[in-house]
Design an enzyme around this catalytic site. Structure first.
Site, PDB file in Angstrom:
ATOM      1  N   LYS A  27      22.881   7.854  66.420  1.00 55.97           N
ATOM      2  CA  LYS A  27      22.532   9.125  65.753  1.00 55.97           C
ATOM      3  C   LYS A  27      21.403   8.925  64.752  1.00 55.97           C
ATOM      4  O   LYS A  27      20.436   9.694  64.727  1.00 55.97           O
ATOM      5  CB  LYS A  27      23.794   9.681  65.082  1.00 55.97           C
ATOM      6  CG  LYS A  27      23.603  10.999  64.368  1.00 55.97           C
ATOM      7  CD  LYS A  27      24.911  11.751  64.252  1.00 55.97           C
ATOM      8  CE  LYS A  27      25.854  11.172  63.207  1.00 55.97           C
ATOM      9  NZ  LYS A  27      25.419  11.440  61.816  1.00 55.97           N
ATOM     10  N   GLY A 100      24.137  15.971  57.698  1.00 55.78           N
ATOM     11  CA  GLY A 100      23.654  15.489  56.406  1.00 55.78           C
ATOM     12  C   GLY A 100      22.353  14.708  56.545  1.00 55.78           C
ATOM     13  O   GLY A 100      21.465  14.801  55.692  1.00 55.78           O
ATOM     14  N   SER A 173      22.239   4.240  49.606  1.00 55.16           N
ATOM     15  CA  SER A 173      22.157   5.332  50.578  1.00 55.16           C
ATOM     16  C   SER A 173      20.861   5.263  51.376  1.00 55.16           C
ATOM     17  O   SER A 173      19.764   5.417  50.823  1.00 55.16           O
ATOM     18  CB  SER A 173      22.238   6.687  49.866  1.00 55.16           C
ATOM     19  OG  SER A 173      21.860   7.712  50.763  1.00 55.16           O
ATOM     20  N   GLN A 175      20.046   7.437  53.492  1.00 56.37           N
ATOM     21  CA  GLN A 175      19.496   8.799  53.581  1.00 56.37           C
ATOM     22  C   GLN A 175      18.550   9.067  52.414  1.00 56.37           C
ATOM     23  O   GLN A 175      17.482   9.649  52.598  1.00 56.37           O
ATOM     24  CB  GLN A 175      20.629   9.817  53.607  1.00 56.37           C
ATOM     25  CG  GLN A 175      21.436   9.742  54.903  1.00 56.37           C
ATOM     26  CD  GLN A 175      22.500  10.795  55.011  1.00 56.37           C
ATOM     27  OE1 GLN A 175      22.834  11.460  54.027  1.00 56.37           O
ATOM     28  NE2 GLN A 175      23.062  10.955  56.195  1.00 56.37           N
ATOM     29  N   ASP A 321      30.191   4.399  57.957  1.00 53.80           N
ATOM     30  CA  ASP A 321      30.671   5.485  58.820  1.00 53.80           C
ATOM     31  C   ASP A 321      31.900   5.091  59.642  1.00 53.80           C
ATOM     32  O   ASP A 321      32.467   5.922  60.353  1.00 53.80           O
ATOM     33  CB  ASP A 321      29.557   5.920  59.782  1.00 53.80           C
ATOM     34  CG  ASP A 321      28.436   6.638  59.053  1.00 53.80           C
ATOM     35  OD1 ASP A 321      28.678   7.161  57.950  1.00 53.80           O
ATOM     36  OD2 ASP A 321      27.311   6.669  59.584  1.00 53.80           O
ATOM     37  N   LYS A 348      31.409  12.382  52.466  1.00 53.74           N
ATOM     38  CA  LYS A 348      30.912  12.430  53.845  1.00 53.74           C
ATOM     39  C   LYS A 348      31.250  13.804  54.440  1.00 53.74           C
ATOM     40  O   LYS A 348      31.464  14.747  53.709  1.00 53.74           O
ATOM     41  CB  LYS A 348      31.509  11.266  54.650  1.00 53.74           C
ATOM     42  CG  LYS A 348      31.027   9.900  54.160  1.00 53.74           C
ATOM     43  CD  LYS A 348      29.526   9.739  54.377  1.00 53.74           C
ATOM     44  CE  LYS A 348      29.027   8.384  53.887  1.00 53.74           C
ATOM     45  NZ  LYS A 348      27.559   8.280  53.960  1.00 53.74           N
ATOM     46  N   ARG A 394      34.362  12.164  62.874  1.00 53.83           N
ATOM     47  CA  ARG A 394      34.876  10.784  62.929  1.00 53.83           C
ATOM     48  C   ARG A 394      36.370  10.725  62.613  1.00 53.83           C
ATOM     49  O   ARG A 394      37.081   9.849  63.111  1.00 53.83           O
ATOM     50  CB  ARG A 394      34.070   9.879  62.007  1.00 53.83           C
ATOM     51  CG  ARG A 394      32.578   9.836  62.374  1.00 53.83           C
ATOM     52  CD  ARG A 394      31.879   8.633  61.784  1.00 53.83           C
ATOM     53  NE  ARG A 394      30.440   8.831  61.736  1.00 53.83           N
ATOM     54  CZ  ARG A 394      29.609   8.659  62.770  1.00 53.83           C
ATOM     55  NH1 ARG A 394      30.086   8.315  63.941  1.00 53.83           N
ATOM     56  NH2 ARG A 394      28.305   8.846  62.620  1.00 53.83           N
TER      57      ARG A 394
HETATM   58  C1  S3P Z   1      22.734   7.728  57.638  1.00 46.72           C
HETATM   59  C2  S3P Z   1      23.092   7.088  56.493  1.00 46.72           C
HETATM   60  C3  S3P Z   1      24.470   7.065  55.985  1.00 46.72           C
HETATM   61  C4  S3P Z   1      25.479   7.493  57.027  1.00 46.72           C
HETATM   62  C5  S3P Z   1      25.030   8.682  57.822  1.00 46.72           C
HETATM   63  C6  S3P Z   1      23.715   8.421  58.494  1.00 46.72           C
HETATM   64  C7  S3P Z   1      21.314   7.705  58.049  1.00 46.72           C
HETATM   65  O1  S3P Z   1      24.564   7.944  54.890  1.00 46.72           O
HETATM   66  O2  S3P Z   1      26.725   7.766  56.427  1.00 46.72           O
HETATM   67  O3  S3P Z   1      25.993   9.002  58.814  1.00 46.72           O
HETATM   68  O4  S3P Z   1      21.023   8.019  59.211  1.00 46.72           O
HETATM   69  O5  S3P Z   1      20.459   7.367  57.200  1.00 46.72           O
HETATM   70  P1  S3P Z   1      24.217   7.435  53.394  1.00 46.72           P
HETATM   71  O6  S3P Z   1      22.908   6.781  53.485  1.00 46.72           O
HETATM   72  O7  S3P Z   1      24.191   8.644  52.539  1.00 46.72           O
HETATM   73  O8  S3P Z   1      25.333   6.489  53.066  1.00 46.72           O
END
Ligand code: S3P
Length: 439
Positions: A27, A100, A173, A175, A321, A348, A394
């Site tokens: 993903k 997210g 993080s 993200q 995750d 989450k 999940r």
């Molecule tokens: C992700 C980073 C993770 C993860 C999310 C996907 C990404 O979140 O939990 O499902 O693709 O960068 P965080 O970076 O906020 O922990």
């Protein structure tokens, strides 16, 4: 969008998993392939793309911004990149559903555009914290307002000149790191992000794959704004986060023996295998290869007795995750498992500490939820009954595989969101030996 629809799964107790599978595409990597493909000059061909609702939401955003995307069909998509200058103002609000990753990464990307945009999401996403991205983006010059409480919708004014920053993440993080790097592509000067613990580095790797210069130190990544991305090929590996359900399922179901093909084996994502192996799981790495800048591996997993452990905190961001699946492994292990340093689980797609504790308690497991983790006391077998997933993909998939060690059927409520990350979960698990049906 599937959020809110009320698919329920009924899973008969027991069973053995055998065979071979390639789970759907990663993903995180799929989102980034669509985003960078759209921003690049020229064509990007993607194979193995996850056709889950979250990634389709990201593709929908770029279509609304005027990017032509062919597919995805059977994981293949062609993105006709238009460069930053080619993106057009969207006619509507950009709805990213449950995703997210879409919302946070796009906040950084859209901040660098000359026009205004609005990002919204489903009820789950609308409860999740967004200031962790909007605050540092504001220090770069972005003008973004959140809803009350720092949540979606995000209103991005656009048109503001961005300047690079040197930022240390308060939470580990990927993200947030990625949002800042994407804004940094359009910013004047250098953007550097330092992380308190390693997080997934797919953005950095893929930027390099698109020909963008990135400099990487031990815990810091830097880039300068203003370079070009060049269309390329991306081969997306199978998602280790989806494989995790099968790793746990085969470990807890006596007699199981599964081979999982072409699993993403990026060292920032393999924490689930380290943790399961510490618990006694029999997971063999059969072959390691590389696909488009990302390591991949074939894994063989056979049933093995698990024992409880104290999960090392350093492994938590590398398996963030996978905790819903790991809670099930812990519930089937001998002795107690203690998880700490995992407060992020509370923000989450659901509050995964509270929701997993509630569901496991309904199955007769002793679980003590804590602010940053949980203590789980394993049992030789689980009870059956009805558990709620709170529309968290999940959580739903974790409780489905728990039935392999249950004494009676488990019914899981509100499962439609499994399609956000693992379309075809029910059919694949049935084919491998789980007695699951959607009702
Ligand atoms: C992700 C980073 C993770 C993860 C999310 C996907 C990404 O979140 O939990 O499902 O693709 O960068 P965080 O970076 O906020 O922990």
């Amino acid at each position: 969008m599937s959020a809110g629809s009320n698919e329920r799964w009924r899973v008969a107790p027991g069973g053995t998993l055998r065979g071979e599978a390639r789970v759907p595409g990663d993903k995180s990597i799929s989102h980034r392939a669509v985003m960078l493909g759209a921003l690049a000059h020229g064509e990007t061909r993607v194979t193995g793309l996850l056709e889950g609702d979250d990634v389709l939401a990201t593709a929908g955003v770029f279509r609304a911004l005027g990017v032509a995307i062919e597919g995805p069909r059977k994981g293949a998509a062609t993105i006709h990149g238009v460069g930053w200058e080619g993106l057009q103002p969207p006619a509507e609000v950009l709805d990213v559903g449950n995703s997210g990753t879409s919302m946070r990464l796009l906040a950084g990307l859209l901040a660098g555009l000359p026009f205004a945009t609005v990002l919204t999401g489903d009820p789950s996403l609308s409860r999740r914290p967004m200031r962790r991205v909007t605050d540092p983006l504001a220090t770069m010059g972005a003008r973004i307002t959140t809803g009350e409480g720092g949540t979606a919708p995000l209103r991005i004014a656009g048109g503001a000149p961005l300047a690079g920053i040197d930022y240390t993440l308060p939470v580990a993080s990927a993200q947030v790191k990625s949002a800042l790097l994407l804004a940094g592509l359009r910013a004047e000067g250098r953007t550097c992000v330092t992380e308190p613990a390693p997080t997934r580095d797919h953005t950095e790797r893929m930027l390099e794959g698109f020909g963008y210069p990135v400099s990487r130190g031990a815990d810091t990544v830097c880039l300068a704004g203003g370079h070009r991305l060049h269309g390329t090929r991306v081969d997306v590996p199978a998602d280790i986060s989806s494989a995790a359900f099968l790793l746990v399922a085969a470990s807890i179901a006596p007699g199981s023996d599964l081979v999982l093909r072409h699993v993403g084996w990026n060292p920032t994502r393999t924490g689930v295998v380290d943790i399961l192996q510490r618990m006694g799981a029999d997971i063999q790495v059969l072959a390691v290869d590389e696909a488009g800048g990302e390591p991949v591996a074939d894994l063989r997993v056979r049933a093995a007795p698990l024992r409880g452990i104290a999960v090392p905190e350093a492994l938590v961001p590398l398996a963030i995750d996978e905790f819903p699946a790991l809670f099930i492994a812990a519930a089937c292990a001998e002795g107690e498992t203690v998880i700490t340093g995992a407060a992020e689980l509370r923000v989450k797609e659901s509050d995964r500490i509270a929701v997993m504790a509630e569901g496991l308690q309904a199955l007769g497991v002793t679980v003590e939820p804590r602010e940053d983790g949980a203590r789980i006391v394993g049992r030789p077998s689980l009870g059956g009954g009805r558990v709620h997933s709170y529309a968290d993909h999940r959580v739903a998939m974790a409780f489905a595989v728990a039935a392999l060690r249950a004494e009676a059927a488990i019914e899981v409520e509100d499962c439609a969101n499994a399609a956000t990350s693992f379309p075809g979960f029910v059919a694949l698990l049935r084919a491998l030996g789980l007695a699951i049906e959607a009702v």
